[in-house]
Design a protein around this motif. Structure first.
Motif, PDB file in Angstrom:
ATOM      1  N   ILE A   1       0.853  -1.186   0.000  1.00 29.90           N
ATOM      2  CA  ILE A   1       0.000   0.000   0.000  1.00 29.90           C
ATOM      3  C   ILE A   1       0.890   1.237   0.000  1.00 29.90           C
ATOM      4  O   ILE A   1       1.790   1.349   0.838  1.00 29.90           O
ATOM      5  CB  ILE A   1      -0.934   0.024   1.224  1.00 29.90           C
ATOM      6  N   ALA A   2       0.651   2.133  -0.927  1.00 26.06           N
ATOM      7  CA  ALA A   2       1.363   3.417  -0.974  1.00 26.06           C
ATOM      8  C   ALA A   2       0.314   4.512  -0.930  1.00 26.06           C
ATOM      9  O   ALA A   2      -0.444   4.690  -1.890  1.00 26.06           O
ATOM     10  CB  ALA A   2       2.211   3.525  -2.241  1.00 26.06           C
ATOM     11  N   ASN A   3       0.267   5.230   0.171  1.00 23.48           N
ATOM     12  CA  ASN A   3      -0.810   6.189   0.366  1.00 23.48           C
ATOM     13  C   ASN A   3      -0.308   7.448   1.051  1.00 23.48           C
ATOM     14  O   ASN A   3       0.450   7.380   2.017  1.00 23.48           O
ATOM     15  CB  ASN A   3      -1.946   5.565   1.174  1.00 23.48           C
ATOM     16  N   ALA A   4      -0.744   8.583   0.533  1.00 24.45           N
ATOM     17  CA  ALA A   4      -0.237   9.873   1.018  1.00 24.45           C
ATOM     18  C   ALA A   4      -0.615  10.140   2.464  1.00 24.45           C
ATOM     19  O   ALA A   4       0.202  10.619   3.261  1.00 24.45           O
ATOM     20  CB  ALA A   4      -0.768  10.997   0.126  1.00 24.45           C
ATOM     21  N   TYR A   5      -1.862   9.852   2.813  1.00 24.69           N
ATOM     22  CA  TYR A   5      -2.363  10.158   4.149  1.00 24.69           C
ATOM     23  C   TYR A   5      -2.867   8.870   4.784  1.00 24.69           C
ATOM     24  O   TYR A   5      -3.965   8.408   4.472  1.00 24.69           O
ATOM     25  CB  TYR A   5      -3.480  11.202   4.077  1.00 24.69           C
TER      26      TYR A   5
ATOM     27  N   VAL B   1       3.617  -7.627   4.232  1.00 24.30           N
ATOM     28  CA  VAL B   1       2.847  -6.381   4.195  1.00 24.30           C
ATOM     29  C   VAL B   1       3.817  -5.202   4.227  1.00 24.30           C
ATOM     30  O   VAL B   1       4.621  -5.086   5.151  1.00 24.30           O
ATOM     31  CB  VAL B   1       1.866  -6.288   5.389  1.00 24.30           C
ATOM     32  N   THR B   2       3.717  -4.345   3.210  1.00 22.16           N
ATOM     33  CA  THR B   2       4.569  -3.161   3.106  1.00 22.16           C
ATOM     34  C   THR B   2       3.706  -1.920   2.979  1.00 22.16           C
ATOM     35  O   THR B   2       2.767  -1.887   2.175  1.00 22.16           O
ATOM     36  CB  THR B   2       5.509  -3.255   1.887  1.00 22.16           C
ATOM     37  N   LEU B   3       4.031  -0.913   3.748  1.00 22.86           N
ATOM     38  CA  LEU B   3       3.343   0.372   3.699  1.00 22.86           C
ATOM     39  C   LEU B   3       4.337   1.441   3.285  1.00 22.86           C
ATOM     40  O   LEU B   3       5.406   1.573   3.885  1.00 22.86           O
ATOM     41  CB  LEU B   3       2.763   0.717   5.067  1.00 22.86           C
ATOM     42  N   VAL B   4       4.001   2.208   2.243  1.00 21.89           N
ATOM     43  CA  VAL B   4       4.807   3.341   1.795  1.00 21.89           C
ATOM     44  C   VAL B   4       4.036   4.619   2.092  1.00 21.89           C
ATOM     45  O   VAL B   4       2.901   4.792   1.629  1.00 21.89           O
ATOM     46  CB  VAL B   4       5.129   3.264   0.288  1.00 21.89           C
ATOM     47  N   VAL B   5       4.627   5.500   2.866  1.00 21.33           N
ATOM     48  CA  VAL B   5       4.033   6.797   3.178  1.00 21.33           C
ATOM     49  C   VAL B   5       5.075   7.875   2.939  1.00 21.33           C
ATOM     50  O   VAL B   5       6.260   7.586   2.755  1.00 21.33           O
ATOM     51  CB  VAL B   5       3.528   6.855   4.645  1.00 21.33           C
ATOM     52  N   GLY B   6       4.635   9.103   2.937  1.00 18.79           N
ATOM     53  CA  GLY B   6       5.549  10.201   2.673  1.00 18.79           C
ATOM     54  C   GLY B   6       6.218  10.718   3.928  1.00 18.79           C
ATOM     55  O   GLY B   6       5.563  10.900   4.962  1.00 18.79           O
ATOM     56  N   ALA B   7       7.525  10.950   3.828  1.00 21.26           N
ATOM     57  CA  ALA B   7       8.224  11.629   4.921  1.00 21.26           C
ATOM     58  C   ALA B   7       7.909  13.114   4.906  1.00 21.26           C
ATOM     59  O   ALA B   7       8.029  13.799   5.919  1.00 21.26           O
ATOM     60  CB  ALA B   7       9.733  11.413   4.801  1.00 21.26           C
TER      61      ALA B   7
ATOM     62  N   LEU C   1       2.346  -0.956  13.887  1.00 18.75           N
ATOM     63  CA  LEU C   1       2.515  -1.751  12.674  1.00 18.75           C
ATOM     64  C   LEU C   1       3.762  -2.627  12.748  1.00 18.75           C
ATOM     65  O   LEU C   1       3.732  -3.804  12.381  1.00 18.75           O
ATOM     66  CB  LEU C   1       2.597  -0.816  11.462  1.00 18.75           C
ATOM     67  N   LEU C   2       4.870  -2.060  13.215  1.00 18.60           N
ATOM     68  CA  LEU C   2       6.112  -2.833  13.326  1.00 18.60           C
ATOM     69  C   LEU C   2       5.936  -4.028  14.257  1.00 18.60           C
ATOM     70  O   LEU C   2       6.488  -5.109  13.996  1.00 18.60           O
ATOM     71  CB  LEU C   2       7.245  -1.942  13.822  1.00 18.60           C
ATOM     72  N   ASP C   3       5.206  -3.842  15.327  1.00 18.26           N
ATOM     73  CA  ASP C   3       4.987  -4.936  16.278  1.00 18.26           C
ATOM     74  C   ASP C   3       4.315  -6.140  15.619  1.00 18.26           C
ATOM     75  O   ASP C   3       4.495  -7.288  16.065  1.00 18.26           O
ATOM     76  CB  ASP C   3       4.124  -4.457  17.453  1.00 18.26           C
ATOM     77  N   ALA C   4       3.521  -5.893  14.578  1.00 16.39           N
ATOM     78  CA  ALA C   4       2.827  -6.985  13.885  1.00 16.39           C
ATOM     79  C   ALA C   4       3.635  -7.547  12.724  1.00 16.39           C
ATOM     80  O   ALA C   4       3.211  -8.530  12.098  1.00 16.39           O
ATOM     81  CB  ALA C   4       1.478  -6.489  13.372  1.00 16.39           C
ATOM     82  N   GLY C   5       4.779  -6.910  12.415  1.00 11.78           N
ATOM     83  CA  GLY C   5       5.600  -7.391  11.306  1.00 11.78           C
ATOM     84  C   GLY C   5       5.390  -6.662  10.000  1.00 11.78           C
ATOM     85  O   GLY C   5       5.858  -7.111   8.952  1.00 11.78           O
ATOM     86  N   VAL C   6       4.693  -5.531  10.032  1.00 12.31           N
ATOM     87  CA  VAL C   6       4.503  -4.728   8.823  1.00 12.31           C
ATOM     88  C   VAL C   6       5.804  -3.979   8.503  1.00 12.31           C
ATOM     89  O   VAL C   6       6.448  -3.426   9.394  1.00 12.31           O
ATOM     90  CB  VAL C   6       3.348  -3.722   8.999  1.00 12.31           C
ATOM     91  N   ARG C   7       6.181  -3.969   7.248  1.00  6.72           N
ATOM     92  CA  ARG C   7       7.359  -3.235   6.780  1.00  6.72           C
ATOM     93  C   ARG C   7       6.918  -1.824   6.410  1.00  6.72           C
ATOM     94  O   ARG C   7       6.025  -1.651   5.590  1.00  6.72           O
ATOM     95  CB  ARG C   7       7.960  -3.948   5.568  1.00  6.72           C
ATOM     96  N   VAL C   8       7.525  -0.816   7.005  1.00  5.99           N
ATOM     97  CA  VAL C   8       7.137   0.576   6.786  1.00  5.99           C
ATOM     98  C   VAL C   8       8.276   1.315   6.097  1.00  5.99           C
ATOM     99  O   VAL C   8       9.421   1.292   6.561  1.00  5.99           O
ATOM    100  CB  VAL C   8       6.789   1.276   8.113  1.00  5.99           C
ATOM    101  N   LEU C   9       7.947   1.974   4.977  1.00  9.57           N
ATOM    102  CA  LEU C   9       8.910   2.770   4.228  1.00  9.57           C
ATOM    103  C   LEU C   9       8.434   4.206   4.155  1.00  9.57           C
ATOM    104  O   LEU C   9       7.255   4.464   3.892  1.00  9.57           O
ATOM    105  CB  LEU C   9       9.088   2.233   2.804  1.00  9.57           C
ATOM    106  N   GLU C  10       9.340   5.153   4.361  1.00  8.18           N
ATOM    107  CA  GLU C  10       9.035   6.566   4.168  1.00  8.18           C
ATOM    108  C   GLU C  10       9.734   7.064   2.907  1.00  8.18           C
ATOM    109  O   GLU C  10      10.953   6.975   2.781  1.00  8.18           O
ATOM    110  CB  GLU C  10       9.508   7.403   5.365  1.00  8.18           C
TER     111      GLU C  10
END
Length: 407
Positions: free
Chosen positions: A232-236, A257-263, A281-290
């Motif tokens: 998922i890549a979402n601005a807000y 699961v990967t989440l892309v959000v804006g820095a 999200l990290l606690d559940a194993g979701v990968r978060v990218l800014e």
């Protein structure tokens, strides 16, 4: 947007249509040339809805194309949001009306001291339909800040061009918003190509009457049934508890699961809201990218091999609970591969991965107030919707009131 309360968007949305072609358009550099080309080729009808239209080089280019189309006899409807779009000059509006463009403003309200106060119930869709044969759906507004040469503040965003049976659904919805079906229609739907490709597509809208949760439900259903990966890549990103829980459940059952959000964001509070969820999200194993190169404005997702979405809907309280939105949901492995490749390239070139070491240190006070703030913000749209309010509608500007409308 119109006063025709009997119109039900469900009659023309939320149905899978086979036999479509879908073309991905990244940023204004790909979207604007193609959109302008199709407007120039229009023979009978152009319908545009946009949240933002600025009177800058992109807005002026659109203006000239619409004027030219109207002068050669094309029926042109342009709708902008009264909150998202600024005041236009008299010349800008008058030349459109003189050419025969039907210029609609969604929810026009007085602006005390020049302030735009009516943030709720906005028309946030970005739609373009040409002759009932071609449609564009996405998140790109008509403004120069969607062009890469705008500089470090240029938006990163996406749209799609569609051909095939799905265009009839988008066209029926768009015409109903401006009451074209009460007039002489510019398009004979028998001309629409019955099959243009291999993609299965669904057009889904969100409103405050009959389709309150339709976009969100499609996300939740797809995440719930994901087998391999969710991107998922979402601005807000500040979604409902249900959507957030489905992401965490997916990661815990072994889905990548990967989440892309804006820095960086044009709305700093959106970045703060997303960051408040990172540890959860990290606690559940979701990968978060800014993404930190430019402001991220996209609203896209890819799940497994054959599910994707592109549209105007953010995953935040405004888009999920108050704004008028439109997305397309796409089942097409070839399109999925293309969108995934673009997002993967974005991640490699301009994103940093968030881990526990990069999370801001939380004080005891923040640990106490954070959950309270989250639930207050999450429920705010529902509370706002309970407040006494006018029924939003659109106003078509006319020549005799051009000066007042532009003032």
């Amino acid at each position: 947007m119109s006063d025709r309360s009997h119109f039900d968007p469900r009659n023309v949305t939320c149905r899978w249509r086979d036999g479509n072609s879908v073309r991905l358009l990244e940023n204004g550099d790909e979207f604007f040339p193609r959109a302008f080309e199709m407007i120039d080729r229009a023979e009978r009808e152009v319908i545009i809805e946009t949240f933002i239209l600025f009177e800058d080089r992109v807005g002026l280019e659109l203006h000239s194309r619409l004027v030219a189309a109207a002068k050669r006899g094309v029926q042109v409807h342009l709708t902008v949001d009264g909150w998202g779009s600024p005041t236009f000059s008299h010349e800008f509006v008058a030349s459109l009306l003189d050419a025969g463009v039907r210029f609609h403003v969604f929810d026009p309200r007085p602006r005390p001291f020049g302030l735009r106060l009516y943030v709720f119930r906005r028309m946030h869709r970005k739609l373009l339909v040409i002759d009932g044969k071609h449609a564009f759906v996405g998140g790109i507004n008509y403004s120069a800040d969607h062009m890469l040469d705008y500089g470090p503040d240029a938006m990163q965003d996406y749209s799609v061009e569609l051909e095939g049976p799905i265009v009839a659904d988008i066209h029926a919805f768009a015409t109903a918003q401006v009451c074209i079906d009460d007039e002489a229609k510019g398009v004979d739907q028998s001309d629409v190509r019955p099959c243009a490709g291999e993609a299965r597509v669904m057009f889904v809208t969100r409103d405050n009457v009959r389709c309150r949760t339709d976009v969100e439900r499609r996300y939740i259903q797809a995440i719930r049934h994901a087998e391999r990966d969710v991107l998922i890549a979402n601005a807000y990103f500040f979604p409902s508890h249900g959507l957030l829980s489905e992401l965490r459940h997916a990661a815990r059952r072994g889905v990548s699961v990967t989440l892309v959000v804006g820095a960086r964001s044009d709305e700093p509070i959106a970045t703060l809201g997303a960051r408040a969820l990172y540890k959860h999200l990290l606690d559940a194993g979701v990968r978060v990218l800014e993404y930190n190169v430019r402001p991220f404005h996209g609203k896209v997702a890819v799940i497994d091999d054959d599910w994707a979405t592109v549209g105007s809907s953010n995953l935040d309280p405004l888009s999920l609970s108050l704004n008028l939105e439109a997305n397309v949901f796409i089942r097409d492995p070839a399109f999925n591969r293309q969108l995934r490749a673009r997002l993967d390239a974005l991640g490699k070139a301009g994103c940093r991965r968030i881990d526990y070491g990069t999370l801001p240190h939380s004080t005891a006070w923040q640990a106490l107030t954070g959950p309270i703030a989250y639930h207050l913000i999450r429920r705010f749209p529902r509370w706002a919707g309970l407040l006494p309010a006018h029924t939003p509608r659109s106003l078509m500007l006319r020549l005799r009131s051009t000066q007042e409308a532009a003032a």
